[in-house]
Design an enzyme around this catalytic site. Structure first.
Site, PDB file in Angstrom:
ATOM      1  NE  ARG A   1      -1.762  -1.767   3.380  1.00  0.00           N
ATOM      2  CZ  ARG A   1      -2.007  -1.974   4.667  1.00  0.00           C
ATOM      3  NH1 ARG A   1      -3.181  -1.679   5.164  1.00  0.00           N
ATOM      4  NH2 ARG A   1      -1.075  -2.469   5.458  1.00  0.00           N
TER       5      ARG A   1
ATOM      6  CG  ASP B   1       2.678   6.376   2.502  1.00  0.00           C
ATOM      7  OD1 ASP B   1       1.640   5.900   2.994  1.00  0.00           O
ATOM      8  OD2 ASP B   1       3.798   6.321   3.060  1.00  0.00           O
TER       9      ASP B   1
ATOM     10  CE1 TYR C   1       7.571   0.822  -2.062  1.00  0.00           C
ATOM     11  CE2 TYR C   1       8.368  -1.114  -0.886  1.00  0.00           C
ATOM     12  CZ  TYR C   1       7.325  -0.296  -1.289  1.00  0.00           C
ATOM     13  OH  TYR C   1       6.045  -0.600  -0.907  1.00  0.00           O
TER      14      TYR C   1
ATOM     15  NE  ARG D   1       7.917   9.459   2.381  1.00  0.00           N
ATOM     16  CZ  ARG D   1       6.704   9.954   2.655  1.00  0.00           C
ATOM     17  NH1 ARG D   1       5.629   9.182   2.540  1.00  0.00           N
ATOM     18  NH2 ARG D   1       6.572  11.195   3.050  1.00  0.00           N
TER      19      ARG D   1
END
Lengths: 277, 277
Positions: free
Chosen positions: A74, A76, A137, A224
């Site tokens: 999921r 952001d 990622y 992040r």
């Protein structure tokens, strides 16, 4: 597996059937999307989500019937994906082959910046989220004095020169199984802060610095938050060793800021067997 | 040098002074810009040009005085640049250093997708166009069934699988000094169709096929016309050898279609000495 994780998995599994309901057929989809201007993957009342766009396109494809989907990750608001894996259960009398699903959904997703790269009939028991064994990622920093132009909305702009080698030395302290509480968002809903980071690679290519991270799963904002702290190492404000201390502190206040979403892109979801092979 | 080229150079030089006018100082600028939605580099009445945006930003920087600029390459509508070199003559009492010029112009160029990567005081006699000895462009094809999402407006989408090696074999016939009439736009204003193509390299990287071209100068639409014909070779509609025959025909009607502008990006301008060193 810790009991808290087992109970969480049971709870999550109970909310999504492992197999499609009677009369439905499950499809695996690989999606590319640009998260700019969206609220992220998950349906929300306050804006456009990738999930809503996909489910509306699928409903058009099958003549108006409501369709439900689930994702391997999921993302952001503002986060992108070049290869997100999603499942969708469609009426099995739709008589469509994988290519028709891919092209039909991509057509109905226009003009939104979401499209289907691959589609395949899912194997029995396959679930986009629970069958996945890894997520990868890439976080991209544009490291130069001038603001982004060609890459706008797809990079984090950092003016201060970054030392990618120092960042890699710091990153090496974070690889492995650790309590990542220092890099976890306050809103994170995971039962455990333990995660195994299989890869955290920092590379420079011209004016770009990329951070590639791979794990079975991540905590909310984990990448992040890692990027925000790595940037402090790269700019010389922190030593690489400080990341070891921040990790050990298990305290979010010890770590750096959360890097902005636009630099983040999901690039791969791994399964024991490639659902698109 | 053929006499027609000499006379053309004289004519062009006459219209732009080799040195800035009295009281002005010449700056070399390196620009990144996204050509989407613009009419290209050159000022026109029918839309926004990069030149107009730059000159208006420069006028703001020097307190309203009109400013003129010249470029190493006049890109078409929709074509991008990651490193275009441009000159601009500013009042020499502006007392600004290169960094102030770079950041000040970039600031006044907001919110447009144009910014200054580097600025430097130009050497005496230096001219962005006439001092340049090479231009390099990259043409990018996204080669997959699904439409572009993350790369929208920056690639040519070609669905049919392309054989990059066959394209390179065809490209090899075009390298060197030739009459490129077959790959020249009808509107081309150059006096001679002779050009020396120093490099024409085709590479595949995953779902991308890139064509890099380098020459002292190019004819109007030359690279887009080369890309359009190379695509016919890559998809198997033409043999690599056909490019040799099309070149020899010196007839635009023999070549393939003009590839769309959005795949093209100027990536380098060469000078005897790097103006930004």
């Amino acid at each position: 597996m810790p009991s808290c994780v087992v109970s969480r998995l049971r709870k999550a599994r109970a909310s999504v059937a492992d197999n499609p309901a009677e009369g439905l057929k499950r499809w695996a989809l690989k999606l590319e999307y640009d998260g700019t201007g969206t609220v992220g993957w998950q349906r929300q009342h306050n804006g456009l989500s990738i999930q809503e766009l996909l489910e509306k396109a699928a409903a058009k494809l099958v003549g108006g019937q409501a369709v439900s989907s689930a994702t391997a990750g999921r993302t952001d608001a503002g986060v992108h994906a070049s290869a997100m894996v999603v499942q969708i259960d469609l009426p099995d009398n739709a008589m469509r082959d994988a290519r028709q699903i891919r092209d039909g959904l991509s057509y109905h997703l226009k003009p939104h910046r979401v499209a289907i790269l691959e589609a395949a009939a899912a194997a029995p028991g396959w679930h986009a989220r629970f069958s996945a064994i890894s997520r990868a990622y890439r976080y991209t920093i544009l490291n130069r004095p001038t603001r982004p132009v060609l890459d706008i909305d797809h990079v984090w702009h950092v003016r201060r020169p970054l030392d990618a080698e120092a960042m890699q030395r710091g990153a090496n302290y974070l690889v492995g199984r650790h309590d990542f509480s220092s890099f976890r968002a306050a809103a994170c809903q995971a039962n455990s802060p333990l995660r195994t980071l299989d890869k955290l690679e920092v590379r420079r290519a011209g004016q770009y610095v990329t951070i590639e991270a791979k794990a079975r799963s991540f905590l909310h904002h984990q990448i992040r938050n890692l990027a925000g702290s790595l940037q402090l190492v790269g700019s010389g404000q922190w030593t690489p060793e400080r990341l070891r201390d921040v990790l050990a502190a298990c305290d979010r206040r010890q770590a750096g800021p959360t890097a902005p979403p636009e630099g983040l892109c999901l690039i791969e979801v791994g399964y024991p067997e490639d659902p698109f092979a």
